[in-house]
Structure formats: C-alpha cells, structure tokens
Write a protein that holds these residues in place. Structure first.
Motif, PDB file in Angstrom:
ATOM      1  N   GLU A   1       0.561  -0.976   0.073  1.00  0.00           N
ATOM      2  CA  GLU A   1      -0.271   0.198   0.228  1.00  0.00           C
ATOM      3  C   GLU A   1       0.400   1.696   0.193  1.00  0.00           C
ATOM      4  OE1 GLU A   1      -2.361  -0.516   3.072  1.00  0.00           O
ATOM      5  OE2 GLU A   1      -4.014  -2.202   2.000  1.00  0.00           O
ATOM      6  N   ILE A   2       1.997   1.176   1.181  1.00  0.00           N
ATOM      7  CA  ILE A   2       3.195   2.294   0.987  1.00  0.00           C
ATOM      8  C   ILE A   2       3.310   2.703  -0.766  1.00  0.00           C
ATOM      9  CG2 ILE A   2       4.949   3.571   1.784  1.00  0.00           C
ATOM     10  CD1 ILE A   2       3.665   2.251   4.667  1.00  0.00           C
ATOM     11  N   LEU A   3       4.084   1.584  -1.152  1.00  0.00           N
ATOM     12  CA  LEU A   3       4.573   1.465  -2.131  1.00  0.00           C
ATOM     13  C   LEU A   3       3.984   2.309  -3.440  1.00  0.00           C
ATOM     14  CD1 LEU A   3       7.233   0.957  -4.211  1.00  0.00           C
ATOM     15  CD2 LEU A   3       6.158  -1.320  -4.849  1.00  0.00           C
ATOM     16  N   LYS A   4       2.254   1.696  -3.296  1.00  0.00           N
ATOM     17  CA  LYS A   4       1.309   1.999  -4.256  1.00  0.00           C
ATOM     18  C   LYS A   4       1.235   3.796  -4.149  1.00  0.00           C
ATOM     19  CE  LYS A   4      -0.909  -2.044  -5.403  1.00  0.00           C
ATOM     20  NZ  LYS A   4      -2.422  -2.931  -5.017  1.00  0.00           N
ATOM     21  N   ILE A   5       1.597   4.451  -3.371  1.00  0.00           N
ATOM     22  CA  ILE A   5       0.814   5.331  -2.554  1.00  0.00           C
ATOM     23  C   ILE A   5       2.104   6.691  -3.337  1.00  0.00           C
ATOM     24  CG2 ILE A   5       0.708   7.387  -0.734  1.00  0.00           C
ATOM     25  CD1 ILE A   5      -1.238   5.535   0.396  1.00  0.00           C
TER      26      ILE A   5
END
Length: 118
Positions: free
Chosen positions: A104-108
């Motif tokens: 999720e952090i990577l996508k954001i």
C-alpha cells in the motif's frame, strides 16, 4: 468543500505516521525471530529499508523544490520496493500483513512520484 477532503499537510502527516508505524512493525517482526546468519542479514537490510522509507518521505515533505521532492520520492519508492523483496521465516500471517502494508505504501508513493515525472 467536502468533509472527506484532505489537505496536503494532513496527507503528509498521515503518511509520516504510517511509514513510522510500518517501520516499527517491521522491526518488531524481525526482533521476534530466532537469530541465525540468514535472519540477521535479512533483518538488518529490512530494518534499513523500512526506516529509510519514513526518513526519505519526511525529506520529501520538506523539499525546497520540485526537483528535490522528486529525488526524495524516488528514494522512497526504491526503498519501499526493496523492502517488499525481503523474505524470511516466521509467522506467515504477520509477514503477509507487513507485505500488504508495504505494498500500500509503495502504491501511494509511486503515484506521488508519477505526478513529478514529465
């Protein structure tokens, strides 16, 4: 203005907290594992990557120019991606949860990075 609207400052604060919380979870996960050569190496690399994500996101927030912010968000994306590639043993459910949070952090941050690319 909608009540669901979040300012950049609010978003940045939320992400700073989220990346810090994720780093703490990663450190706690590796701390609980039995120590051997492999887990020591992977846990050290994982700890460096997870803490680097948060530190470089904070640097991104403080960036003085679009170029500086872009350089910092590139590092965040790189370290978040590197963190997800680390594998280990231990509680599969916890590892999956950490991986999901990291994804999720990577996508954001990848989305943020794409706004700076020409």
């Amino acid at each position: 203005m909608s009540e669901d609207y979040m300012t950049n400052a609010e978003f940045n604060e939320q992400m700073r907290n989220r990346t810090l919380e994720h780093a703490v979870q990663v450190l706690d996960f590796w701390e609980m594992l039995q120590k051997n050569v492999a887990t020591k190496i992977v846990s050290y690399q994982s700890a460096k990557s997870s803490t680097s994500v948060g530190a470089n996101f904070r640097a991104f927030c403080r960036g003085r120019s679009a170029r500086e912010r872009y350089a910092n968000i590139c590092i965040v994306v790189e370290k978040a991606d590197e963190l997800l590639k680390k594998s280990g043993t231990g509680n599969v459910a916890e590892l999956h949860e950490l991986s999901s949070g990291g994804t999720e952090i990577l996508k954001i941050v990848s989305k943020i990075k794409s706004t700076y690319e020409k």
